[in-house]
Design an enzyme around this catalytic site. Structure first.
Site, PDB file in Angstrom:
ATOM      1  N   TYR A  87       0.841  -1.209   0.000  1.00 33.64           N
ATOM      2  CA  TYR A  87       0.000   0.000   0.000  1.00 33.64           C
ATOM      3  C   TYR A  87       0.877   1.261   0.000  1.00 33.64           C
ATOM      4  O   TYR A  87       0.687   2.170  -0.815  1.00 33.64           O
ATOM      5  CB  TYR A  87      -0.912  -0.044   1.225  1.00 33.64           C
ATOM      6  CG  TYR A  87      -1.596   1.252   1.563  1.00 33.64           C
ATOM      7  CD1 TYR A  87      -2.553   1.809   0.717  1.00 33.64           C
ATOM      8  CD2 TYR A  87      -1.282   1.944   2.742  1.00 33.64           C
ATOM      9  CE1 TYR A  87      -3.180   3.003   1.038  1.00 33.64           C
ATOM     10  CE2 TYR A  87      -1.910   3.134   3.066  1.00 33.64           C
ATOM     11  CZ  TYR A  87      -2.861   3.664   2.209  1.00 33.64           C
ATOM     12  OH  TYR A  87      -3.476   4.848   2.513  1.00 33.64           O
ATOM     13  N   ARG A  94      -0.291   6.279  19.048  1.00 32.28           N
ATOM     14  CA  ARG A  94       0.398   6.685  17.812  1.00 32.28           C
ATOM     15  C   ARG A  94      -0.378   7.775  17.084  1.00 32.28           C
ATOM     16  O   ARG A  94       0.187   8.729  16.562  1.00 32.28           O
ATOM     17  CB  ARG A  94       0.591   5.458  16.900  1.00 32.28           C
ATOM     18  CG  ARG A  94       1.064   5.796  15.510  1.00 32.28           C
ATOM     19  CD  ARG A  94       1.175   4.567  14.592  1.00 32.28           C
ATOM     20  NE  ARG A  94       1.335   4.980  13.214  1.00 32.28           N
ATOM     21  CZ  ARG A  94       0.328   5.224  12.372  1.00 32.28           C
ATOM     22  NH1 ARG A  94      -0.940   5.075  12.755  1.00 32.28           N
ATOM     23  NH2 ARG A  94       0.565   5.609  11.145  1.00 32.28           N
TER      24      ARG A  94
HETATM   25  P1  NAI Z   1     -11.788   4.282   2.228  1.00 31.68           P
HETATM   26  O1  NAI Z   1     -11.259   2.905   2.028  1.00 31.68           O
HETATM   27  O2  NAI Z   1     -12.899   4.486   3.201  1.00 31.68           O
HETATM   28  O3  NAI Z   1     -12.217   4.911   0.834  1.00 31.68           O
HETATM   29  C1  NAI Z   1     -11.583   4.595  -0.379  1.00 31.68           C
HETATM   30  C2  NAI Z   1     -12.636   4.517  -1.460  1.00 31.68           C
HETATM   31  O4  NAI Z   1     -11.994   4.170  -2.698  1.00 31.68           O
HETATM   32  C3  NAI Z   1     -13.699   3.441  -1.191  1.00 31.68           C
HETATM   33  O5  NAI Z   1     -14.988   4.009  -1.186  1.00 31.68           O
HETATM   34  C4  NAI Z   1     -13.526   2.440  -2.331  1.00 31.68           C
HETATM   35  O6  NAI Z   1     -14.743   1.882  -2.790  1.00 31.68           O
HETATM   36  C5  NAI Z   1     -12.860   3.295  -3.398  1.00 31.68           C
HETATM   37  N1  NAI Z   1     -12.132   2.452  -4.339  1.00 31.68           N
HETATM   38  C6  NAI Z   1     -11.341   1.381  -4.070  1.00 31.68           C
HETATM   39  N2  NAI Z   1     -10.908   0.807  -5.206  1.00 31.68           N
HETATM   40  C7  NAI Z   1     -11.427   1.532  -6.225  1.00 31.68           C
HETATM   41  C8  NAI Z   1     -11.368   1.437  -7.638  1.00 31.68           C
HETATM   42  N3  NAI Z   1     -10.675   0.443  -8.246  1.00 31.68           N
HETATM   43  N4  NAI Z   1     -12.024   2.345  -8.374  1.00 31.68           N
HETATM   44  C9  NAI Z   1     -12.746   3.329  -7.781  1.00 31.68           C
HETATM   45  N5  NAI Z   1     -12.862   3.472  -6.448  1.00 31.68           N
HETATM   46  C10 NAI Z   1     -12.205   2.588  -5.678  1.00 31.68           C
HETATM   47  O7  NAI Z   1     -10.519   5.192   2.662  1.00 31.68           O
HETATM   48  P2  NAI Z   1     -10.492   6.623   3.305  1.00 31.68           P
HETATM   49  O8  NAI Z   1     -10.101   6.496   4.713  1.00 31.68           O
HETATM   50  O9  NAI Z   1     -11.691   7.384   2.935  1.00 31.68           O
HETATM   51  O10 NAI Z   1      -9.225   7.245   2.546  1.00 31.68           O
HETATM   52  C11 NAI Z   1      -9.376   7.940   1.319  1.00 31.68           C
HETATM   53  C12 NAI Z   1      -8.013   8.103   0.673  1.00 31.68           C
HETATM   54  O11 NAI Z   1      -7.135   8.763   1.580  1.00 31.68           O
HETATM   55  C13 NAI Z   1      -7.347   6.778   0.298  1.00 31.68           C
HETATM   56  O12 NAI Z   1      -6.656   6.941  -0.914  1.00 31.68           O
HETATM   57  C14 NAI Z   1      -6.368   6.550   1.430  1.00 31.68           C
HETATM   58  O13 NAI Z   1      -5.248   5.796   1.001  1.00 31.68           O
HETATM   59  C15 NAI Z   1      -5.973   7.976   1.790  1.00 31.68           C
HETATM   60  N6  NAI Z   1      -5.552   8.086   3.184  1.00 31.68           N
HETATM   61  C16 NAI Z   1      -6.473   8.055   4.200  1.00 31.68           C
HETATM   62  C17 NAI Z   1      -6.063   8.152   5.508  1.00 31.68           C
HETATM   63  C18 NAI Z   1      -7.033   8.227   6.644  1.00 31.68           C
HETATM   64  O14 NAI Z   1      -6.578   8.433   7.763  1.00 31.68           O
HETATM   65  N7  NAI Z   1      -8.337   8.081   6.430  1.00 31.68           N
HETATM   66  C19 NAI Z   1      -4.637   8.232   5.847  1.00 31.68           C
HETATM   67  C20 NAI Z   1      -3.759   8.253   4.705  1.00 31.68           C
HETATM   68  C21 NAI Z   1      -4.217   8.194   3.422  1.00 31.68           C
HETATM   69  C1  15L Z   2      -3.629   5.205   6.075  1.00 29.40           C
HETATM   70  O1  15L Z   2      -2.978   5.405   5.056  1.00 29.40           O
HETATM   71  C2  15L Z   2      -4.940   4.521   6.014  1.00 29.40           C
HETATM   72  O2  15L Z   2      -5.652   4.834   4.851  1.00 29.40           O
HETATM   73  C3  15L Z   2      -5.817   4.788   7.223  1.00 29.40           C
HETATM   74  O3  15L Z   2      -6.855   3.824   7.241  1.00 29.40           O
HETATM   75  C4  15L Z   2      -5.017   4.734   8.528  1.00 29.40           C
HETATM   76  O4  15L Z   2      -4.593   3.448   8.750  1.00 29.40           O
HETATM   77  C5  15L Z   2      -3.832   5.687   8.448  1.00 29.40           C
HETATM   78  O5  15L Z   2      -3.064   5.477   7.275  1.00 29.40           O
HETATM   79  C6  15L Z   2      -2.891   5.571   9.652  1.00 29.40           C
HETATM   80  O6  15L Z   2      -1.695   5.403   9.448  1.00 29.40           O
HETATM   81  O7  15L Z   2      -3.372   5.714  10.783  1.00 29.40           O
END
Ligand code: NAI
Ligand code: 15L
Length: 269
Positions: free
Chosen positions: A138, A176
Site C-alpha cells: 500500500y 500513535r
Molecule cells: P476508504 O477505504 O474508506 O475509501 C476509499 C474509497 O476508494 C472506497 O470508497 C472504495 O470503494 C474506493 N475504491 C477502491 N478501489 C477503487 C477502484 N478500483 N475504483 C474506484 N474506487 C475505488 O478510505 P479513506 O479512509 O476514505 O481514505 C481515502 C483516501 O485517503 C485513500 O486513498 C487513502 O489511502 C488515503 N488516506 C487516508 C487516511 C485516513 O486516515 N483516512 C490516511 C492516509 C491516506
Molecule cells: C492510512 O494510510 C490509512 O488509509 C488509514 O486507514 C489509517 O490506517 C492511516 O493510514 C494511519 O496510518 O493511521
C-alpha cells in the site's frame, strides 16, 4: 456568486473521507463529480454521480470530461494483496493522470499517506526531501503516485499536491494517532490550500493537525500556507498513562507507520 471551478472531481466519494468531503467541497464548484465503485446514494443539488472503476482506462477517460481539478481519494486504503493494489492504486492512478492530461486538467490533489515513509522510526524527524521508506505494498503504491505525479508535472505541467495524510478520523484510536491525527477541518483546509495556492508545482505536504511531538517537518511546503488549527491534545485524556501504550518494540510504538509494517499478505503465507 460564481464558484472557482465548474467541475471538480472527487474520487473515493463512497469512502470514509469521501463521505465527509462531499458536503464540505461544494462551495468550490458548480458541480462536484462524485466517483467510486461503491454506493454513493442519490446525487444532491450541485452533485453528479458517476460510478467508475479506476482500473478501467476508458471509463476514467470518460469520467474526466469537463473536469478542471481533481481530489484523488479513490483506491485501496490499507494493506492488501499486490494484485489488488496494482489494479486500484497503481493502474488506477496512472489512468487518472493520463486522462487528466488528455482533458487538460490543471491541478490534482493526491491523497498520499504516511505509509510512504512508514519505515522511519518514531524517533526520526523528516521532511519532504527524506527518501521514501514505504512500509507495505500500500505504501509503495503511494510512493508510485507521488513519483507519477512528479513525472506528469515535469513532462506536462499538471500541478499536484501529494498530501501524506496521517490518520484522519473523528478521533485518534491509539497513542500513535496522537501524533498522526488530522482533523476533518484541517483536512479540508489542506485541500483548500492545495487547490487555491497560486502555484504549487509538485509539492509533498504532511497532513496532520497541529499535534505535539510531530515526526514531520512541513517547511518544504511553506508556500502552501497550510496552518492546521486543531490539535490532538484534546484527546490526551483517552490515553492517560503509558500502560495504554504498546510495550517498547511493538510496531505501534516504534515505526512511524505503526502496525502496517507487520500487516499484509507477505506475513500471512
Ligand atoms: P476508504 O477505504 O474508506 O475509501 C476509499 C474509497 O476508494 C472506497 O470508497 C472504495 O470503494 C474506493 N475504491 C477502491 N478501489 C477503487 C477502484 N478500483 N475504483 C474506484 N474506487 C475505488 O478510505 P479513506 O479512509 O476514505 O481514505 C481515502 C483516501 O485517503 C485513500 O486513498 C487513502 O489511502 C488515503 N488516506 C487516508 C487516511 C485516513 O486516515 N483516512 C490516511 C492516509 C491516506
Ligand atoms: C492510512 O494510510 C490509512 O488509509 C488509514 O486507514 C489509517 O490506517 C492511516 O493510514 C494511519 O496510518 O493511521
Amino acid at each position: 456568486m460564481s464558484k472557482p471551478f465548474k467541475r471538480l472531481l472527487l474520487t473515493g466519494a463512497a469512502g470514509g473521507l469521501g463521505k465527509i468531503l462531499r458536503e464540505r467541497i461544494k462551495p468550490w464548484a458548480d458541480t462536484v463529480v462524485l466517483s467510486d465503485i461503491g454506493d454513493m446514494g442519490e446525487a444532491q443539488e450541485g452533485e453528479e454521480i458517476i460510478r467508475c472503476d479506476l482500473a478501467d482506462k476508458q471509463a476514467v477517460l470518460k469520467l474526466m470530461e469537463g473536469v478542471e481539478a481533481i481530489l484523488h481519494f479513490g483506491g485501496i486504503s490499507t494493506e492488501n494483496t499486490f494484485e489488488n493494489i496494482l489494479e486500484a492504486n497503481i493502474r488506477g492512478t496512472y489512468n487518472l493522470y493520463e486522462a487528466a492530461h488528455k482533458h487538460g486538467v490543471k491541478r490534482i490533489v493526491f491523497a498520499s499517506s504516511n505509509h510512504a515513509v512508514g519505515f522511519y522510526k518514531q524517533t526520526d524527524y523528516i521532511d519532504a526531501d527524506a527518501p521514501t521508506r514505504p512500509d507495505s505494498f500500500y505504501g509503495i503504491s503511494k510512493v508510485f503516485g507521488e513519483q507519477l505525479s512528479r513525472y506528469y508535472y515535469d513532462r506536462t505541467g499538471i500541478e499536484t499536491v501529494c498530501i501524506r495524510i496521517g490518520s484522519s478520523f473523528p478521533e485518534p484510536a491509539n497513542p500513535r494517532m496522537l501524533v498522526t491525527w488530522l482533523s476533518y477541518d484541517d483536512l479540508v483546509e489542506a485541500l483548500r490550500c492545495s487547490l487555491f495556492a497560486p502555484r504549487v508545482g509538485h509539492t509533498i505536504l504532511f497532513g496532520t493537525s497541529n499535534n505535539p511531538g510531530s515526526w514531520w517537518d512541513n517547511s518544504k511546503a511553506a508556500h502552501m500556507g497550510f496552518r492546521p488549527k486543531d490539535s490532538s491534545e484534546q484527546f490526551n485524556h483517552m490515553f492517560p498513562n503509558s500502560a495504554d501504550y504498546p510495550p517498547v518494540g511493538d510496531p505501534n510504538s516504534t515505526w512511524q507507520g505503526g502496525k502496517f509494517i507487520v500487516d499484509g499478505p507477505m506475513y500471512k503465507d
